[in-house]
Design a protein around this motif. Structure first.
Motif, PDB file in Angstrom:
ATOM      1  N   ALA A   1       0.900  -1.061   0.057  1.00 10.51           N
ATOM      2  CA  ALA A   1       0.021   0.080   0.315  1.00 10.51           C
ATOM      3  C   ALA A   1       1.012   1.308   0.082  1.00 10.51           C
ATOM      4  O   ALA A   1       2.115   1.188   0.145  1.00 10.51           O
ATOM      5  CB  ALA A   1      -1.123  -0.065   1.169  1.00 10.51           C
ATOM      6  N   ILE A   2       0.446   2.203  -0.443  1.00 12.06           N
ATOM      7  CA  ILE A   2       0.928   3.703  -0.719  1.00 12.06           C
ATOM      8  C   ILE A   2       0.192   4.814  -0.109  1.00 12.06           C
ATOM      9  O   ILE A   2      -0.919   4.822  -0.466  1.00 12.06           O
ATOM     10  CB  ILE A   2       1.596   3.793  -2.003  1.00 12.06           C
ATOM     11  N   SER A   3       0.803   5.744   0.402  1.00 14.92           N
ATOM     12  CA  SER A   3       0.017   6.878   1.036  1.00 14.92           C
ATOM     13  C   SER A   3      -0.241   7.799   0.003  1.00 14.92           C
ATOM     14  O   SER A   3      -0.036   7.516  -1.364  1.00 14.92           O
ATOM     15  CB  SER A   3       0.798   7.645   2.051  1.00 14.92           C
ATOM     16  N   TRP A   4      -1.485   8.540   0.128  1.00 22.45           N
ATOM     17  CA  TRP A   4      -1.914   9.538  -1.018  1.00 22.45           C
ATOM     18  C   TRP A   4      -0.987  10.334  -1.615  1.00 22.45           C
ATOM     19  O   TRP A   4      -1.064  10.563  -2.886  1.00 22.45           O
ATOM     20  CB  TRP A   4      -3.121  10.525  -0.228  1.00 22.45           C
ATOM     21  N   ASN A   5       0.127  10.697  -0.951  1.00 18.75           N
ATOM     22  CA  ASN A   5       1.147  11.475  -1.570  1.00 18.75           C
ATOM     23  C   ASN A   5       2.522  10.742  -1.959  1.00 18.75           C
ATOM     24  O   ASN A   5       3.559  11.181  -2.506  1.00 18.75           O
ATOM     25  CB  ASN A   5       1.622  12.581  -0.758  1.00 18.75           C
ATOM     26  N   GLY A   6       2.512   9.261  -1.867  1.00 16.03           N
ATOM     27  CA  GLY A   6       3.472   8.741  -2.361  1.00 16.03           C
ATOM     28  C   GLY A   6       4.613   8.523  -1.449  1.00 16.03           C
ATOM     29  O   GLY A   6       5.654   7.550  -1.431  1.00 16.03           O
ATOM     30  N   VAL A   7       4.614   9.236  -0.392  1.00 14.84           N
ATOM     31  CA  VAL A   7       5.694   9.245   0.791  1.00 14.84           C
ATOM     32  C   VAL A   7       5.686   7.981   1.393  1.00 14.84           C
ATOM     33  O   VAL A   7       6.992   7.714   1.823  1.00 14.84           O
ATOM     34  CB  VAL A   7       5.445  10.428   1.667  1.00 14.84           C
ATOM     35  N   SER A   8       4.824   7.351   1.988  1.00 11.84           N
ATOM     36  CA  SER A   8       4.779   6.034   2.878  1.00 11.84           C
ATOM     37  C   SER A   8       4.518   5.177   2.064  1.00 11.84           C
ATOM     38  O   SER A   8       3.290   5.029   1.456  1.00 11.84           O
ATOM     39  CB  SER A   8       3.957   6.380   4.083  1.00 11.84           C
ATOM     40  N   THR A   9       5.307   3.889   2.175  1.00  7.13           N
ATOM     41  CA  THR A   9       4.755   2.724   1.463  1.00  7.13           C
ATOM     42  C   THR A   9       4.916   1.506   2.680  1.00  7.13           C
ATOM     43  O   THR A   9       5.765   1.735   3.506  1.00  7.13           O
ATOM     44  CB  THR A   9       5.481   2.123   0.314  1.00  7.13           C
ATOM     45  N   ILE A  10       4.030   0.425   2.388  1.00  7.60           N
ATOM     46  CA  ILE A  10       4.126  -0.793   3.454  1.00  7.60           C
ATOM     47  C   ILE A  10       4.019  -2.102   2.573  1.00  7.60           C
ATOM     48  O   ILE A  10       3.394  -1.883   1.537  1.00  7.60           O
ATOM     49  CB  ILE A  10       3.032  -0.742   4.615  1.00  7.60           C
ATOM     50  N   TYR A  11       4.702  -2.925   2.811  1.00 11.70           N
ATOM     51  CA  TYR A  11       4.710  -4.445   2.092  1.00 11.70           C
ATOM     52  C   TYR A  11       4.414  -5.461   3.005  1.00 11.70           C
ATOM     53  O   TYR A  11       4.884  -5.683   4.164  1.00 11.70           O
ATOM     54  CB  TYR A  11       5.827  -4.476   1.226  1.00 11.70           C
ATOM     55  N   ALA A  12       3.861  -6.332   2.513  1.00 17.47           N
ATOM     56  CA  ALA A  12       3.744  -7.725   3.213  1.00 17.47           C
ATOM     57  C   ALA A  12       5.094  -8.415   3.141  1.00 17.47           C
ATOM     58  O   ALA A  12       6.110  -8.073   2.331  1.00 17.47           O
ATOM     59  CB  ALA A  12       2.941  -8.628   2.221  1.00 17.47           C
ATOM     60  N   ASP A  13       5.387  -9.144   4.299  1.00 15.84           N
ATOM     61  CA  ASP A  13       6.945  -9.705   4.351  1.00 15.84           C
ATOM     62  C   ASP A  13       7.180 -10.597   3.088  1.00 15.84           C
ATOM     63  O   ASP A  13       8.475 -10.587   2.785  1.00 15.84           O
ATOM     64  CB  ASP A  13       7.032 -10.503   5.493  1.00 15.84           C
ATOM     65  N   SER A  14       6.109 -11.279   2.595  1.00 21.43           N
ATOM     66  CA  SER A  14       6.367 -11.982   1.377  1.00 21.43           C
ATOM     67  C   SER A  14       6.934 -11.421   0.106  1.00 21.43           C
ATOM     68  O   SER A  14       7.481 -12.062  -0.570  1.00 21.43           O
ATOM     69  CB  SER A  14       5.056 -12.781   1.280  1.00 21.43           C
ATOM     70  N   VAL A  15       6.704 -10.108   0.095  1.00 21.00           N
ATOM     71  CA  VAL A  15       6.956  -9.540  -1.331  1.00 21.00           C
ATOM     72  C   VAL A  15       8.232  -8.437  -0.913  1.00 21.00           C
ATOM     73  O   VAL A  15       8.536  -7.880  -2.037  1.00 21.00           O
ATOM     74  CB  VAL A  15       5.839  -9.022  -1.797  1.00 21.00           C
ATOM     75  N   LYS A  16       8.293  -8.110   0.303  1.00 22.47           N
ATOM     76  CA  LYS A  16       9.663  -7.116   0.481  1.00 22.47           C
ATOM     77  C   LYS A  16      10.785  -7.360  -0.447  1.00 22.47           C
ATOM     78  O   LYS A  16      11.419  -8.409  -0.416  1.00 22.47           O
ATOM     79  CB  LYS A  16      10.040  -6.907   1.776  1.00 22.47           C
ATOM     80  N   GLY A  17      11.363  -6.489  -0.983  1.00 24.50           N
ATOM     81  CA  GLY A  17      12.544  -6.637  -1.795  1.00 24.50           C
ATOM     82  C   GLY A  17      12.339  -6.983  -3.120  1.00 24.50           C
ATOM     83  O   GLY A  17      13.295  -6.927  -4.001  1.00 24.50           O
ATOM     84  N   ARG A  18      11.077  -7.542  -3.522  1.00 21.15           N
ATOM     85  CA  ARG A  18      10.908  -8.058  -4.795  1.00 21.15           C
ATOM     86  C   ARG A  18       9.754  -7.055  -5.496  1.00 21.15           C
ATOM     87  O   ARG A  18       9.761  -6.958  -6.526  1.00 21.15           O
ATOM     88  CB  ARG A  18      10.409  -9.338  -4.748  1.00 21.15           C
ATOM     89  N   PHE A  19       8.950  -6.618  -4.560  1.00 21.80           N
ATOM     90  CA  PHE A  19       7.636  -5.844  -5.180  1.00 21.80           C
ATOM     91  C   PHE A  19       7.954  -4.228  -4.774  1.00 21.80           C
ATOM     92  O   PHE A  19       8.432  -4.159  -3.858  1.00 21.80           O
ATOM     93  CB  PHE A  19       6.369  -6.124  -4.770  1.00 21.80           C
ATOM     94  N   THR A  20       7.419  -3.455  -5.752  1.00 23.37           N
ATOM     95  CA  THR A  20       7.636  -1.939  -5.456  1.00 23.37           C
ATOM     96  C   THR A  20       6.063  -1.349  -5.962  1.00 23.37           C
ATOM     97  O   THR A  20       5.891  -1.314  -7.141  1.00 23.37           O
ATOM     98  CB  THR A  20       8.589  -1.294  -6.218  1.00 23.37           C
ATOM     99  N   ILE A  21       5.549  -0.668  -4.812  1.00 18.36           N
ATOM    100  CA  ILE A  21       4.302   0.133  -5.224  1.00 18.36           C
ATOM    101  C   ILE A  21       4.552   1.479  -5.509  1.00 18.36           C
ATOM    102  O   ILE A  21       5.655   2.113  -4.804  1.00 18.36           O
ATOM    103  CB  ILE A  21       3.179  -0.034  -3.905  1.00 18.36           C
ATOM    104  N   SER A  22       3.909   2.159  -6.573  1.00 20.48           N
ATOM    105  CA  SER A  22       4.075   3.423  -6.758  1.00 20.48           C
ATOM    106  C   SER A  22       2.949   4.273  -7.272  1.00 20.48           C
ATOM    107  O   SER A  22       1.885   3.373  -7.439  1.00 20.48           O
ATOM    108  CB  SER A  22       5.329   3.808  -7.752  1.00 20.48           C
ATOM    109  N   ARG A  23       2.832   5.445  -7.344  1.00 28.71           N
ATOM    110  CA  ARG A  23       1.462   6.012  -7.865  1.00 28.71           C
ATOM    111  C   ARG A  23       2.010   7.481  -8.679  1.00 28.71           C
ATOM    112  O   ARG A  23       2.973   7.966  -8.607  1.00 28.71           O
ATOM    113  CB  ARG A  23       0.802   6.215  -6.883  1.00 28.71           C
ATOM    114  N   ASP A  24       1.016   7.576  -9.601  1.00 29.46           N
ATOM    115  CA  ASP A  24       1.039   8.864 -10.398  1.00 29.46           C
ATOM    116  C   ASP A  24      -0.170   9.522 -10.168  1.00 29.46           C
ATOM    117  O   ASP A  24      -0.967   9.275 -11.048  1.00 29.46           O
ATOM    118  CB  ASP A  24       1.546   8.831 -11.674  1.00 29.46           C
TER     119      ASP A  24
END
Length: 126
Positions: free
Chosen positions: A50-73
């Protein structure tokens, strides 16, 4: 009424990459956190990132950390999920969702997200 449409899923070999997109329309997107969740056959829908409304904060499930990246425009009303080093256990239908409350931090609780897309299938072969 917000509508979310995911795309970018497909069939990929283990170790490969995919980039999912989630396009929002019909309502406010830029001031709400956005999350990605996934559901495998016969299993619960689980949090991915998940990603915050302004893209500053992101969180990940442990199973995908280091492999997946969330972003927004926010100009394009689009959220993305870059998935690298995919594994067969990543196979699932992937959903994006908008958090119910605006201007708050992203959280992994699916009950706190109110608008959902229809999902896009990701299949990782071994």
């Amino acid at each position: 009424q917000v509508q979310l449409v995911e795309s970018g899923g497909g069939l990929v070999q283990a170790g490969g990459s995919l980039r999912l997109s989630c396009v929002a329309s019909g309502g406010t997107f830029s001031t709400y956190a956005t999350g990605w969740f996934r559901q495998a056959p016969g299993k619960e829908r689980d949090f991915v990132a998940a990603i915050s409304w302004n893209g500053v904060s992101t969180i990940y499930a442990d199973s995908v950390k280091g492999r997946f990246t969330i972003s927004r425009d926010n100009v394009k009303n689009t959220a993305y999920l870059q998935m690298n080093s995919l594994k067969p256990e990543d196979t699932a239908v992937y959903y994006c969702a908008r958090r119910r409350d605006g201007l708050v931090v992203p959280i992994p609780t699916k009950e706190r997200y109110d608008y959902w897309g229809q999902g896009t299938q990701v299949t990782v072969s071994s």
